[in-house]
Design an enzyme around this catalytic site. Structure first.
Site, PDB file in Angstrom:
ATOM      1  N   ASN A   9      54.111  46.357  -4.193  1.00 35.01           N
ATOM      2  CA  ASN A   9      55.091  45.676  -3.349  1.00 35.01           C
ATOM      3  C   ASN A   9      55.747  44.607  -4.213  1.00 35.01           C
ATOM      4  O   ASN A   9      55.126  43.595  -4.520  1.00 35.01           O
ATOM      5  CB  ASN A   9      54.371  45.056  -2.137  1.00 35.01           C
ATOM      6  CG  ASN A   9      55.295  44.169  -1.307  1.00 35.01           C
ATOM      7  OD1 ASN A   9      56.509  44.160  -1.506  1.00 35.01           O
ATOM      8  ND2 ASN A   9      54.707  43.427  -0.377  1.00 35.01           N
ATOM      9  N   TRP A  10      56.993  44.883  -4.602  1.00 36.19           N
ATOM     10  CA  TRP A  10      57.659  43.946  -5.522  1.00 36.19           C
ATOM     11  C   TRP A  10      58.200  42.715  -4.802  1.00 36.19           C
ATOM     12  O   TRP A  10      58.726  41.810  -5.439  1.00 36.19           O
ATOM     13  CB  TRP A  10      58.789  44.676  -6.264  1.00 36.19           C
ATOM     14  CG  TRP A  10      58.276  45.597  -7.351  1.00 36.19           C
ATOM     15  CD1 TRP A  10      56.977  45.729  -7.762  1.00 36.19           C
ATOM     16  CD2 TRP A  10      59.054  46.492  -8.167  1.00 36.19           C
ATOM     17  NE1 TRP A  10      56.894  46.650  -8.779  1.00 36.19           N
ATOM     18  CE2 TRP A  10      58.150  47.132  -9.048  1.00 36.19           C
ATOM     19  CE3 TRP A  10      60.404  46.811  -8.229  1.00 36.19           C
ATOM     20  CZ2 TRP A  10      58.580  48.078  -9.992  1.00 36.19           C
ATOM     21  CZ3 TRP A  10      60.829  47.753  -9.163  1.00 36.19           C
ATOM     22  CH2 TRP A  10      59.918  48.373 -10.033  1.00 36.19           C
ATOM     23  N   LYS A  11      58.154  42.708  -3.475  1.00 36.30           N
ATOM     24  CA  LYS A  11      58.668  41.573  -2.691  1.00 36.30           C
ATOM     25  C   LYS A  11      60.111  41.264  -3.117  1.00 36.30           C
ATOM     26  O   LYS A  11      60.838  42.185  -3.476  1.00 36.30           O
ATOM     27  CB  LYS A  11      57.725  40.369  -2.828  1.00 36.30           C
ATOM     28  CG  LYS A  11      56.272  40.774  -2.524  1.00 36.30           C
ATOM     29  CD  LYS A  11      55.336  39.623  -2.370  1.00 36.30           C
ATOM     30  CE  LYS A  11      53.940  40.158  -2.037  1.00 36.30           C
ATOM     31  NZ  LYS A  11      52.969  39.102  -1.803  1.00 36.30           N
ATOM     32  N   GLU A  98      54.087  37.971   5.119  1.00 35.69           N
ATOM     33  CA  GLU A  98      55.262  37.144   4.813  1.00 35.69           C
ATOM     34  C   GLU A  98      56.383  37.381   5.838  1.00 35.69           C
ATOM     35  O   GLU A  98      57.139  36.474   6.162  1.00 35.69           O
ATOM     36  CB  GLU A  98      55.738  37.429   3.377  1.00 35.69           C
ATOM     37  CG  GLU A  98      54.768  36.838   2.355  1.00 35.69           C
ATOM     38  CD  GLU A  98      54.669  37.594   1.049  1.00 35.69           C
ATOM     39  OE1 GLU A  98      55.541  38.409   0.734  1.00 35.69           O
ATOM     40  OE2 GLU A  98      53.667  37.369   0.324  1.00 35.69           O
ATOM     41  N   GLU A 168      45.205  42.804   4.266  1.00 39.31           N
ATOM     42  CA  GLU A 168      45.645  41.775   3.323  1.00 39.31           C
ATOM     43  C   GLU A 168      45.272  40.395   3.867  1.00 39.31           C
ATOM     44  O   GLU A 168      46.048  39.805   4.640  1.00 39.31           O
ATOM     45  CB  GLU A 168      47.169  41.844   3.133  1.00 39.31           C
ATOM     46  CG  GLU A 168      47.661  43.139   2.536  1.00 39.31           C
ATOM     47  CD  GLU A 168      48.957  42.935   1.737  1.00 39.31           C
ATOM     48  OE1 GLU A 168      49.042  43.515   0.647  1.00 39.31           O
ATOM     49  OE2 GLU A 168      49.843  42.185   2.179  1.00 39.31           O
ATOM     50  N   GLY A 174      48.723  36.278  -3.428  1.00 44.50           N
ATOM     51  CA  GLY A 174      49.418  35.452  -4.412  1.00 44.50           C
ATOM     52  C   GLY A 174      48.665  34.192  -4.807  1.00 44.50           C
ATOM     53  O   GLY A 174      49.235  33.292  -5.423  1.00 44.50           O
ATOM     54  N   SER A 214      45.847  39.738  -4.423  1.00 43.21           N
ATOM     55  CA  SER A 214      45.451  39.452  -5.807  1.00 43.21           C
ATOM     56  C   SER A 214      44.641  40.570  -6.460  1.00 43.21           C
ATOM     57  O   SER A 214      43.737  40.285  -7.249  1.00 43.21           O
ATOM     58  CB  SER A 214      44.699  38.122  -5.888  1.00 43.21           C
ATOM     59  OG  SER A 214      45.514  37.064  -5.418  1.00 43.21           O
ATOM     60  N   GLY A 235      50.871  43.122  -5.205  1.00 43.20           N
ATOM     61  CA  GLY A 235      52.079  42.311  -5.370  1.00 43.20           C
ATOM     62  C   GLY A 235      52.280  41.968  -6.838  1.00 43.20           C
ATOM     63  O   GLY A 235      52.810  42.751  -7.622  1.00 43.20           O
ATOM     64  N   GLY A 236      51.823  40.776  -7.216  1.00 40.01           N
ATOM     65  CA  GLY A 236      52.053  40.235  -8.555  1.00 40.01           C
ATOM     66  C   GLY A 236      51.776  41.220  -9.684  1.00 40.01           C
ATOM     67  O   GLY A 236      52.611  41.407 -10.579  1.00 40.01           O
TER      68      GLY A 236
HETATM   69  P1  13P Z   1      49.480  39.745  -4.559  1.00 39.60           P
HETATM   70  O1  13P Z   1      48.912  40.999  -5.199  1.00 39.60           O
HETATM   71  O2  13P Z   1      50.516  39.085  -5.398  1.00 39.60           O
HETATM   72  O3  13P Z   1      48.401  38.837  -4.098  1.00 39.60           O
HETATM   73  O4  13P Z   1      50.250  40.238  -3.239  1.00 39.60           O
HETATM   74  C1  13P Z   1      49.601  41.044  -2.341  1.00 39.60           C
HETATM   75  C2  13P Z   1      50.587  41.500  -1.338  1.00 39.60           C
HETATM   76  O5  13P Z   1      51.054  40.715  -0.519  1.00 39.60           O
HETATM   77  C3  13P Z   1      50.997  42.912  -1.372  1.00 39.60           C
HETATM   78  O6  13P Z   1      51.726  43.245  -0.243  1.00 39.60           O
END
Ligand code: 13P
Length: 256
Positions: A9-11, A98, A168, A174, A214, A235-236
């Site tokens: 998920n690149w957000k 989010e 999650e 994050g 994470s 995410g990250g």
């Molecule tokens: P991170 O991997 O950056 O913690 O994000 C997780 C996330 O929200 C994936 O949707």
């Protein structure tokens, strides 16, 4: 046997230029290979066509991070399932924390979006998860149950196979902090029991439950080895092609 789903998920990161570069780097590693895991990237809307193009000759898939619950009309700034299908997206993330926190998405909105996704031949990755204070006051199970039931109540069992659940925990997103493999397994097993009570054991056994928060190469093996962890929503670490590729490679090495 549930097939792993490793989803990035690149957000709100990676516009077209960066997305193309990143997707090309991921595609290069998997070009001509058929990973055991299903691999998915959910870029920002504007970058989707570029990622689709980079993934053209691979088994890698593209999805979206959000969608509207109506098919068209006066909804300025919104995107429909039909538009995503036209871009050959296969998955849509719904209910990300989010979206719930910054865009006011209620359980009812998440349920409507998820219903729209699965009844329009797409698959939904439905996110659930508790906040830190809810974990601390031991209400995390109730919170997740409530969020999950709000969605599955609106989904007919014929669409259950188009659902993926992502656990999650908000406190792990994050933050560099992860749920321990035991905490993840406990919650995933609990989620599966809710699905089993609601539909049936057979249906529940076929629904994949991803962990998100994470996840990175250093903790992926332990998390993905848990019996009820069927992949990751990342995410990250998905914004770094070598980390993301490493997580896929770790998933490929696990047999359950
Ligand atoms: P991170 O991997 O950056 O913690 O994000 C997780 C996330 O929200 C994936 O949707």
């Amino acid at each position: 046997m549930r097939r792993f789903l490793i989803a990035g998920n690149w957000k709100m990161n990676a516009g077209p230029t960066e997305a193309k570069k990143l997707a090309d780097e991921i595609a290069e590693t998997w070009n001509g290979k058929s990973p055991k895991s299903e691999v998915l990237i959910c870029p920002p809307f504007v970058s989707i066509p570029f990622v689709v193009k980079s993934f053209r000759d691979t088994a890698l898939k593209t999805g979206a991070q959000n969608v509207h619950s109506e098919s068209n009309g006066a909804f300025t700034g919104e995107i429909s399932t039909e538009m995503l299908q036209e871009l050959t997206c296969e998955y849509v993330i719904t209910g990300h924390s989010e979206r719930r926190e910054f865009f006011g998405e209620t359980d009812a909105v998440v349920a409507a979006k998820t219903k729209r996704v699965v009844t329009n031949e797409l698959k939904a990755i439905v996110c659930v998860g508790e906040k830190l204070e809810e974990r601390k006051n031991d209400s995390h199970r109730d919170v997740v149950k409530f969020q999950l039931e709000a969605v599955i109540n609106s989904i007919d069992n014929e669409y259950a196979s188009d659902l993926v659940i992502a656990y999650e925990p908000v406190w792990a997103i994050g933050t560099g902090e992860t749920a321990s493999p035991e905490q993840a397994q406990e919650m995933h097993k609990f989620i599966r029991s809710i699905l089993s009570d609601f539909w049936s054991e057979t249906i529940a056994d076929n629904i994949r439950i991803l962990y998100g928060g994470s996840m990175k190469p250093g903790n992926a093996k332990e998390l993905l080895s848990q019996p009820d962890v069927d992949g990751g929503l990342i995410g990250g670490a998905s914004l770094d092609s070598s980390s993301f590729n490493e997580i896929i490679t770790i998933a490929e090495s696990i047999t359950k």
